[in-house]
Design an enzyme around this catalytic site. Structure first.
Site, PDB file in Angstrom:
ATOM      1  CB  SER A 141      -0.891   0.020   1.246  1.00 38.03           C
ATOM      2  OG  SER A 141      -1.521   1.276   1.410  1.00 38.03           O
ATOM      3  CE1 TYR A 155      -3.272  -1.686   5.688  1.00 37.50           C
ATOM      4  CE2 TYR A 155      -2.962   0.595   4.997  1.00 37.50           C
ATOM      5  CZ  TYR A 155      -3.276  -0.716   4.695  1.00 37.50           C
ATOM      6  OH  TYR A 155      -3.603  -1.064   3.403  1.00 37.50           O
TER       7      TYR A 155
END
Length: 249
Positions: A141, A155
């Site tokens: 990501s 994250y």
């Protein structure tokens, strides 16, 4: 791009990027192995894969559990005799910042799925990929490349780890003819937010995106299929960003 007679294993395949990718591979002639925790959603994906006429294997599993991860690999090899492509797609978002009382519990949960399970699946699949000169694609990501004012530290750390894990494994497996790459999407229309308890869709969040759009899962699937194909035979250790210009902010 033909994947006839190739065996493609996809984690997190019950929805979003994983589901779309599984169906795309099946349409291109692959025998797909779809892995997920949501049996109802997994069956819907299986039905679409079956409609292509290709063989598939649906496995309900929680790959954060070591025995489940081993079962996924063993069942795949038992049914198809080989593994050609692994898509490490399973992942989650957890919310905490460094001052949060729950930061360590969120960190452990997020890292367990986003990193540890990915490392374990790669470890288990690698010997089979060496036999087929196959390849691995890790779904990362842009979160691993930026900082956040939102409570996204766990994250972000997990995705930065995926990026460097990809490079290191690519170097290790290159002499065996195995390619390893990663893809770093920006915002994509999936259920990752609802799975994390966020009562908004990607379209309802005010992202600053230069191209002014949010990607659909099929855009990521197209890139995955390219990297898994012989068209990308010279590409390993690379990270492909597909974010509508989000990193330009």
């Amino acid at each position: 791009m033909s994947f006839a007679n190739k065996v493609v294993l996809i984690t997190g395949a019950s929805s979003g990027i994983g589901a779309t990718t599984a169906i795309s591979f099946a349409k291109e002639g692959a025998n797909v192995v779809i892995v997920g925790r949501n049996e109802v959603k997994l069956q819907q994906v299986a039905d679409e894969c079956a409609a292509t006429g290709k063989e598939y294997l649906s496995i309900k599993a929680d790959i954060t559990k070591d025995e489940d991860a081993k079962k996924v690999i063993n069942d795949t090899v038992e049914k198809f005799g080989q593994i050609d492509v692994v898509i490490n797609n399973a992942g989650m978002i957890g919310f905490a910042n460094i001052l949060s009382d729950n930061v360590l519990s969120v960190y452990d949960t997020v890292m367990n799925l986003n990193v540890r399970a990915q490392v374990h699946m790669t470890h288990l699949a690698a010997p089979h990929l060496i036999k087929t000169k196959g390849n691995i694609i890790n779904i990362s990501s842009i979160a691993g490349k930026v900082t956040f004012k939102e409570p996204m530290i766990c994250y972000a750390i997990s995705k930065a780890a995926v990026d460097h894990f990809t490079r290191n494994v690519a170097r290790e497996l290159a002499p065996h003819g195995v390619r390893v790459n990663s893809i770093s999407p920006g915002p994509v229309r999936t259920d990752i937010l609802s799975n994390a308890g966020v009562p908004k869709t990607m379209d309802e969040i005010n992202y600053e995106i230069p191209l002014g759009r949010i990607s659909d899962p099929n855009e990521i699937a197209d890139l995955i299929l390219f990297l898994a194909s012989d068209k990308a035979k010279a590409i390993t250790g690379s990270d492909y960003v597909t974010d509508n210009g989000s990193l330009l902010r």
